[in-house]
Design a protein around this motif. Sequence first.
Motif, short mmCIF file in Angstrom:
data_model
loop_
_atom_site.label_atom_id
_atom_site.label_comp_id
_atom_site.label_asym_id
_atom_site.label_seq_id
_atom_site.Cartn_x
_atom_site.Cartn_y
_atom_site.Cartn_z
N ASP A 74 0.83 -1.20 0.00
CA ASP A 74 0.00 0.00 0.00
C ASP A 74 0.87 1.25 0.00
O ASP A 74 1.97 1.24 -0.55
CB ASP A 74 -0.95 -0.05 1.20
CG ASP A 74 -0.22 -0.34 2.51
OD1 ASP A 74 0.96 0.03 2.63
OD2 ASP A 74 -0.83 -0.95 3.41
N SER A 75 0.39 2.34 0.63
CA SER A 75 1.11 3.61 0.62
C SER A 75 2.42 3.54 1.39
O SER A 75 3.30 4.39 1.19
CB SER A 75 0.23 4.71 1.21
OG SER A 75 -0.17 4.39 2.53
N GLN A 78 4.68 1.92 -1.68
CA GLN A 78 4.71 2.42 -3.05
C GLN A 78 5.81 3.45 -3.30
O GLN A 78 6.40 4.01 -2.38
CB GLN A 78 3.35 3.04 -3.42
CG GLN A 78 3.13 4.44 -2.88
CD GLN A 78 1.96 5.14 -3.56
OE1 GLN A 78 0.82 4.82 -3.34
NE2 GLN A 78 2.27 6.14 -4.37
N TYR A 80 7.06 7.12 -4.66
CA TYR A 80 6.53 8.48 -4.72
C TYR A 80 7.46 9.38 -5.54
O TYR A 80 8.68 9.22 -5.53
CB TYR A 80 6.40 9.08 -3.32
CG TYR A 80 5.35 8.42 -2.47
CD1 TYR A 80 4.04 8.87 -2.47
CD2 TYR A 80 5.67 7.32 -1.68
CE1 TYR A 80 3.06 8.25 -1.70
CE2 TYR A 80 4.70 6.69 -0.91
CZ TYR A 80 3.40 7.16 -0.92
OH TYR A 80 2.43 6.54 -0.17
N GLN A 87 7.79 12.39 1.30
CA GLN A 87 7.16 11.08 1.49
C GLN A 87 7.86 10.04 0.64
O GLN A 87 8.14 10.26 -0.54
CB GLN A 87 5.67 11.13 1.16
CG GLN A 87 4.95 9.82 1.46
CD GLN A 87 3.44 9.97 1.41
OE1 GLN A 87 2.91 11.05 1.18
NE2 GLN A 87 2.73 8.88 1.64
N GLY A 89 8.11 5.61 0.02
CA GLY A 89 7.76 4.23 0.33
C GLY A 89 9.01 3.38 0.44
O GLY A 89 9.99 3.60 -0.29
N SER A 109 2.62 -1.72 -6.27
CA SER A 109 2.14 -1.25 -4.97
C SER A 109 1.45 0.10 -5.13
O SER A 109 1.88 0.93 -5.93
CB SER A 109 3.31 -1.11 -4.00
OG SER A 109 3.91 -2.35 -3.72
N ARG A 110 0.39 0.35 -4.35
CA ARG A 110 -0.33 1.62 -4.47
C ARG A 110 -1.05 1.93 -3.17
O ARG A 110 -1.56 1.06 -2.49
CB ARG A 110 -1.34 1.56 -5.62
CG ARG A 110 -1.92 2.92 -6.00
CD ARG A 110 -0.88 3.82 -6.67
NE ARG A 110 -0.55 3.38 -8.02
CZ ARG A 110 0.67 3.00 -8.42
NH1 ARG A 110 1.67 2.98 -7.57
NH2 ARG A 110 0.89 2.63 -9.65
N GLY A 111 -1.07 3.22 -2.84
CA GLY A 111 -1.73 3.68 -1.62
C GLY A 111 -3.21 3.35 -1.60
O GLY A 111 -3.87 3.25 -2.64
N ASN A 151 -4.82 -0.59 5.54
CA ASN A 151 -6.16 -0.32 4.99
C ASN A 151 -7.15 -1.44 5.26
O ASN A 151 -8.36 -1.22 5.18
CB ASN A 151 -6.05 -0.05 3.48
CG ASN A 151 -5.22 1.19 3.20
OD1 ASN A 151 -5.54 2.28 3.66
ND2 ASN A 151 -4.13 1.03 2.48
N HIS A 308 2.60 7.57 7.59
CA HIS A 308 3.46 7.51 6.40
C HIS A 308 4.87 8.00 6.70
O HIS A 308 5.06 8.99 7.41
CB HIS A 308 2.84 8.33 5.27
CG HIS A 308 1.49 7.83 4.87
ND1 HIS A 308 0.33 8.40 5.33
CD2 HIS A 308 1.13 6.80 4.07
CE1 HIS A 308 -0.71 7.74 4.83
NE2 HIS A 308 -0.24 6.76 4.06
#
Length: 672
Positions: A74-75, A78, A80, A87, A89, A109-111, A151, A308
């Motif tokens: 997730d975030s 991932q 950036y 920020q 990952g 991977s994704r937020g 999440n 984060h």
Amino acid sequence: MKRIVLEKLKKSIFALAALSMLSMAGTFISCSDSDDEETPAVTKEGSEAKTEKEEGNEESKDSNEKISIIMCGDSITQTYAAGDKDQCGWGQELNAFFDSNVTVDNSISRGGRSSKSFYYEDGRWNKVKELIKANTSAGIKTYVFINFGHNDESKPNEKGGYFMSYASFADTNPEGWQTTTYTKDPATSWVSGYNPETNPNNLTYKEFLGLYIDEAKELGAEPVIISPFVRLYTNSDGTIREDGAHNITSAYSGEALARGNYAAAAKAIAAEKGVSFIDLTAKSKAFVEASVKAKKQDFMYIQGDSTHERTLGALKICEAVIEGVKEIAGLKNHVADTKARVLVDAGSLNFGGLTPNFSDIKSFKVSAFNANDGEITITAPTGYSLSEAQDGEFTQTLKISTTSSFYGTTVYVKFEPTELVEYNDKLSITHTNITPDFGTSPAGTIEGKNLLVTLSGFGKASNIVGGTDVSVTWPMIDDKNKYTGVYTVSPENAVMAREVSLVGLEAASATIRGVVTKERNGVAGRYYDGYAEGEAGCPAYISRLQAAGGGTWPINDGGIALPDVYAQFEVAAGSSLVINKISMILGSSGTGAVGWIIKYSTDKEFSNPVALEKDGVNSNGEYKTVSIEDMGYGIAAGKSLYIRVYPVYVCNTPTKKGQLMIDSVKVEGVTN
């Protein structure tokens, strides 16, 4: 005799098979979550004890083998783009912790994704499986790092009602959960390519991790389960709370059961399936609590964000993950020496204008990762000074020792002009044995071993005694509502100016804009941006500028302007001139939204420009007055002020033919 020959033949076959397996190439795909206890990697089921000779053979490294690690997360995981938050990952930093045989793929991977939504969304888990198959065909061994949890814990009212479709309980579902359906709005959902008519299986987090494990192994990949990074939820003594370690012990409103312990569930499914497990929850709990004790947690997490990580936090996560990787037979010999880093989270600082002998202070952070026994040296140019405390003593040079316990420090920069001139220069940062970098912050300049932060400011004049008020206006349209780049000066000949220069742009036309029919004070009428038709100040028309060559923008999506696409406005001072205000009306039209970045400079080559504080983005059909006032920006006799408006295409549409709307550009000041 036959028996002896057969036994020798069997041994030869087994030896050849073993050598064949050792020579296979490999790929690593990772999806992870975390646990509160530090636990060694789980040994695969059915494995037998190896002799010292066999272990030595297993640990030998084939310089030609290729390994792919695919990240599923997730975030927290991932990749950036550079941004002011720094920020980062951990998946985007992991490759640096391995040798050249290993490639880390963090593109999937994704937020906002959970173990459930990642499994069902088109382009996530199905894409991972495609990559595994391709790697297998190419003789590349694949590892899958699986890292979810944040999440999965989402409450029912978060992200809209449909988001519950992507949440899950840790390891025990309440009665009726699996048959419950949830609505999903495809127009606003974070998840793409998912059929809202489909009701996904409402499995537990543990069960979804089991699906990833089974399907990855079936395709020949080796899954690694990683428990989630801790949240910065602390007790009064600075320790991480249970919910910060992903153990949800109280039921959310409207739910019958507490969500449970996600880290423990990740550990349990890895043990049951006989796959490697890395307890990132326990490992990160330890290093985050140490940072809290040192009052340095803001160097780990985005300031004001309890979830984060910044670049330093991502590097610390990678370090913890690598501790677990060293227990994985096929990967441990590919761990590279850890590279030390010195990180600076600002590429530029803009102070604007200040009256001489007044001061303003801005700050940035310098942090270090494994930068033992060294010294950071920061040197400020004329007009600027440095301190590690906002109310401390400021000097031109600051020296900061780095040791094994050093996280970072905040550096305060004071601007204190003494003359009515520009103070555009660079601040230099060096380390005794490391070249600093900008991490995931907007990059400045690195020259050799020096990192340079651009500083801009100017001495501000409050007024000119006996001066004359002057203004230059580019209406952008004529009395026939056609585009024109001409200007007017008031009083006439008070200063010099030039027609608008369009670089990479062409004028489309002028158009009526912002008109609505409504009532005001009980009387219906036509209004333009809040003005009644014919009312003084009513700007009924606005010029349209489009990309040269047919109107297709050569500009990247996401708010990035090209340096060679802009409209330029110039005012030349015959005698000394003080600029007090710059204003204009901006908007967008056509297909998609166009924003803008506005900068000004007194240098013809436009070096060290100053950005207007009110840059912005407007959606299609909206208009906005942008201005900066009380500037006191001094222009010496014979020099010019250059203002550039850079269009920024911010809408992802195939045609990319949006237009920048601009009129009533005005510069106001005082001249002798």
